[in-house]
Design a protein around this motif. Sequence first.
Motif, PDB file in Angstrom:
ATOM      1  N   GLU A 132       0.806  -1.227   0.000  1.00 45.59           N
ATOM      2  CA  GLU A 132       0.000   0.000   0.000  1.00 45.59           C
ATOM      3  C   GLU A 132       0.837   1.274   0.000  1.00 45.59           C
ATOM      4  OE1 GLU A 132      -3.321   0.485  -0.261  1.00 45.59           O
ATOM      5  OE2 GLU A 132      -3.660  -1.664  -0.509  1.00 45.59           O
ATOM      6  N   ARG A 133       2.116   1.180   0.385  1.00 47.35           N
ATOM      7  CA  ARG A 133       2.971   2.374   0.350  1.00 47.35           C
ATOM      8  C   ARG A 133       3.099   2.923  -1.069  1.00 47.35           C
ATOM      9  NH1 ARG A 133       8.399   0.277   2.814  1.00 47.35           N
ATOM     10  NH2 ARG A 133       7.774  -1.410   1.428  1.00 47.35           N
ATOM     11  N   PHE A 134       2.886   2.056  -2.052  1.00 50.34           N
ATOM     12  CA  PHE A 134       3.054   2.454  -3.440  1.00 50.34           C
ATOM     13  C   PHE A 134       1.727   2.584  -4.175  1.00 50.34           C
ATOM     14  CE2 PHE A 134       6.814   0.010  -2.146  1.00 50.34           C
ATOM     15  CZ  PHE A 134       7.716   1.065  -2.125  1.00 50.34           C
ATOM     16  N   GLY A 135       0.646   2.506  -3.460  1.00 51.55           N
ATOM     17  CA  GLY A 135      -0.647   2.724  -4.094  1.00 51.55           C
ATOM     18  C   GLY A 135      -1.584   1.548  -3.984  1.00 51.55           C
ATOM     19  N   THR A 136      -2.728   1.756  -4.569  1.00 51.41           N
ATOM     20  CA  THR A 136      -3.806   0.788  -4.526  1.00 51.41           C
ATOM     21  C   THR A 136      -3.510  -0.429  -5.400  1.00 51.41           C
ATOM     22  OG1 THR A 136      -6.155   0.531  -4.945  1.00 51.41           O
ATOM     23  CG2 THR A 136      -4.999   2.036  -6.374  1.00 51.41           C
ATOM     24  N   ARG A 137      -4.223  -1.479  -5.168  1.00 55.35           N
ATOM     25  CA  ARG A 137      -4.077  -2.703  -5.955  1.00 55.35           C
ATOM     26  C   ARG A 137      -4.381  -2.457  -7.434  1.00 55.35           C
ATOM     27  NH1 ARG A 137      -1.580  -6.930  -6.770  1.00 55.35           N
ATOM     28  NH2 ARG A 137      -1.937  -7.877  -4.781  1.00 55.35           N
TER      29      ARG A 137
END
Length: 194
Positions: A132-137
């Motif tokens: 989640e640190r890099f964004g949504t799925r």
Amino acid sequence: REPPRVALVCGSGLGALAEELTEPITIDYRDIPHFPRSTVQGHAGRLVVGRLGSAPCAVLQGRFHLYEGNAPSQVVIPVRTMALLGVHTLVLTNAAGSLRPELGPGHLLVIRDHIDLPGLAGRSPLVGPNDERFGTRFPSMTDAYDPALRRLALALAPKELRARSGVYVGVGGPSYETPAECRYLRRAGAHAVG
């Protein structure tokens, strides 16, 4: 000394941009934990951190490719590292093949959209556990390339580069595309391939 806010990933022949940084600190990729090794000629395999104009900047001299035997999750390690360092603007560069006669050698293509053939075939860095640190799925790809930055790049590009925006198609490589593949990619709406 100062966390970078902008990062540039230099493709083939563009690594000399790092020489423009003031107060540079150079780190070999092999000295950075978990970074893959760059094996392509012209990719120096170094991270150079300094200032480009007034901006604290990181220049990655070379990148990693699936065709070098890297998994998609390895290829994105440098970009994710830059995000963890606080980078908010990422500029990606490469030397690409033109699929359009009006885009000859020396032209600059500012990417407005892409077709990721390996990603469409399941070779995406988003496969696997989501961090989640890099964004949504499922990130929206509607404006994957920031419209304001694209306009700025087009406005500031030197006239001799004949800059225009277009669609880039990524393929697995490492071979060049056949004439039939180029016709197919052109019909799919692509302007350049790499």
